[in-house]
Design an enzyme around this catalytic site. Sequence first.
Site, PDB file in Angstrom:
ATOM      1  N   HIS A  73       0.837  -1.203   0.000  1.00 10.63           N
ATOM      2  CA  HIS A  73       0.000   0.000   0.000  1.00 10.63           C
ATOM      3  C   HIS A  73       0.878   1.263   0.000  1.00 10.63           C
ATOM      4  O   HIS A  73       2.059   1.199  -0.337  1.00 10.63           O
ATOM      5  CB  HIS A  73      -0.997  -0.042   1.153  1.00 10.63           C
ATOM      6  CG  HIS A  73      -1.681  -1.370   1.266  1.00 10.63           C
ATOM      7  ND1 HIS A  73      -2.620  -1.817   0.351  1.00 10.63           N
ATOM      8  CD2 HIS A  73      -1.516  -2.383   2.153  1.00 10.63           C
ATOM      9  CE1 HIS A  73      -3.020  -3.040   0.684  1.00 10.63           C
ATOM     10  NE2 HIS A  73      -2.353  -3.406   1.759  1.00 10.63           N
ATOM     11  N   GLU A  86       2.426 -11.489   5.505  1.00 11.65           N
ATOM     12  CA  GLU A  86       1.472 -10.814   6.387  1.00 11.65           C
ATOM     13  C   GLU A  86       2.055 -10.952   7.791  1.00 11.65           C
ATOM     14  O   GLU A  86       2.019 -12.022   8.396  1.00 11.65           O
ATOM     15  CB  GLU A  86       0.090 -11.478   6.308  1.00 11.65           C
ATOM     16  CG  GLU A  86      -0.564 -11.397   4.939  1.00 11.65           C
ATOM     17  CD  GLU A  86      -1.215 -10.046   4.657  1.00 11.65           C
ATOM     18  OE1 GLU A  86      -1.118  -9.142   5.518  1.00 11.65           O
ATOM     19  OE2 GLU A  86      -1.817  -9.895   3.580  1.00 11.65           O
ATOM     20  N   GLU A 127      -1.643   0.284   8.161  1.00 14.43           N
ATOM     21  CA  GLU A 127      -0.797  -0.756   7.574  1.00 14.43           C
ATOM     22  C   GLU A 127       0.276  -0.140   6.686  1.00 14.43           C
ATOM     23  O   GLU A 127       1.431  -0.596   6.683  1.00 14.43           O
ATOM     24  CB  GLU A 127      -1.647  -1.730   6.767  1.00 14.43           C
ATOM     25  CG  GLU A 127      -0.838  -2.831   6.089  1.00 14.43           C
ATOM     26  CD  GLU A 127      -1.660  -3.699   5.164  1.00 14.43           C
ATOM     27  OE1 GLU A 127      -1.099  -4.641   4.578  1.00 14.43           O
ATOM     28  OE2 GLU A 127      -2.883  -3.448   5.015  1.00 14.43           O
ATOM     29  N   HIS A 154       3.295  -6.812   4.332  1.00 11.80           N
ATOM     30  CA  HIS A 154       1.911  -6.468   4.641  1.00 11.80           C
ATOM     31  C   HIS A 154       1.608  -6.794   6.101  1.00 11.80           C
ATOM     32  O   HIS A 154       2.411  -7.419   6.801  1.00 11.80           O
ATOM     33  CB  HIS A 154       0.947  -7.251   3.747  1.00 11.80           C
ATOM     34  CG  HIS A 154       0.965  -6.821   2.312  1.00 11.80           C
ATOM     35  ND1 HIS A 154       0.054  -5.937   1.788  1.00 11.80           N
ATOM     36  CD2 HIS A 154       1.806  -7.154   1.297  1.00 11.80           C
ATOM     37  CE1 HIS A 154       0.323  -5.735   0.508  1.00 11.80           C
ATOM     38  NE2 HIS A 154       1.383  -6.465   0.187  1.00 11.80           N
TER      39      HIS A 154
END
Length: 322
Positions: free
Chosen positions: A111, A286, A148, A204
Site C-alpha cells: 500500500h 502478512e 498498515e 503487509h
Amino acid sequence: MSYVGPDFDPPQPRRPRRGPLTVALAALVPGALLGWLVYETAGGSGGSSGGAGSASPAVSSSSAGVSAPPATPSRAGDSAHDAEDPGPAGSSAPAASGALKGKVVVIDPGHNPGNFQHPSEINRQVDIGTNRKECDTTGTSTNSGYAEARFTLDVAHRLRTLLERQGATVKLTHDGDSPPWGPCVDERARIGNTARADAAVSIHADGSAEGNRGFHVILPASVHAGGADTRPIAGPSKDLGTRIAGRYVRLTGEPPSNYVGGGTGLVTRSDLGGLNLSTVPKVFIECGNMRDSKDAALLTSGAWRQKAAQGISEGIVSFLRG
C-alpha cells in the site's frame, strides 16, 4: 511498558573530593578511549558489521517448515509509532563487499500512506494475468488507527538497512512520498522484474477479526494465464518463503497464523497481481493481524518491528546464499 516520567528527577549523591590519583586517572582515560575508537574503526576487533547474515536452519513443524530492534525511522510520518525506539539511524549505500555483494533485493512496502487521498487512481482496474483487480487499496489499520501503509514502510526501511549491511543492492517499489500513491500492483511486480531481483518481498499486515492472529507467508501458485507465467519462479519462491517463515517465527516469537494455512505459516495464492506478474522469486508476508489486540501490541512496537525486519532479512540472506 513502564518508564520514568519526564518530571522525575532522582536525588543525586554528594560527589566526593577528588584526590591526586583520581585526577591523574581522569587525564589518562580520554587518550585511552580515543585509541580504542581508532582501533575499532580500523576493524581491529575482527567483528562483523552485519547482523542479518545468520544461516541457522528454520525451526520446523511437522506440516510446514515452521513451528511453535529499528534501523531507520519511518519516513512516512513522525508519530510516536514511527519514532519509537529508532535504533541505529540512517541508511547506508550498498556496501563494497559483504555476503550479498552483487545481489539485488526488491522490497515492496504494501500500500502507500497517500492512497486514501487518491481513490480514483487506486480503484482503477489493472490486468493481473488471471483477471482484473484494483490498482491498489488503502490497506488496513489497528483499532487505534495505526495504518498498515505506515507499518509496511517502517519495516521496509529497517529491512533495507540490514540487507545493505550485508552488501546487497536494495530497491524499494516506493518510499511513501514518491510516488504519492500506489504504485499499482502490476507496476510493483514490474519494478522487481526490471531490476532482475534475486529476491523480492512484499510486506503487509492483515486485517482479520479479533482472535485471529499470527503471521503467514504467501507463495505464488503455478499460474499460466494471460500475461502471467509463474511456473519458473514457483519453486524458488516457495524456498524463499519457507526460509523467511522459519527465521521470522524464531526471531519475533509471532506464531504461524491460526486462521489460514493450517498452522503452517505458508499459504499459496493465484489471485495476487504482485505475485502473478513476477518473473523473479517473490513472496508476500502478512506480519500479523492488525485487528487482533495481541498482534496489534506487537505491530505498534518499534522494537518488535526491528525483530520482524531481522527475521525477514535472515530468511532472504539464507535463500541468496543457498
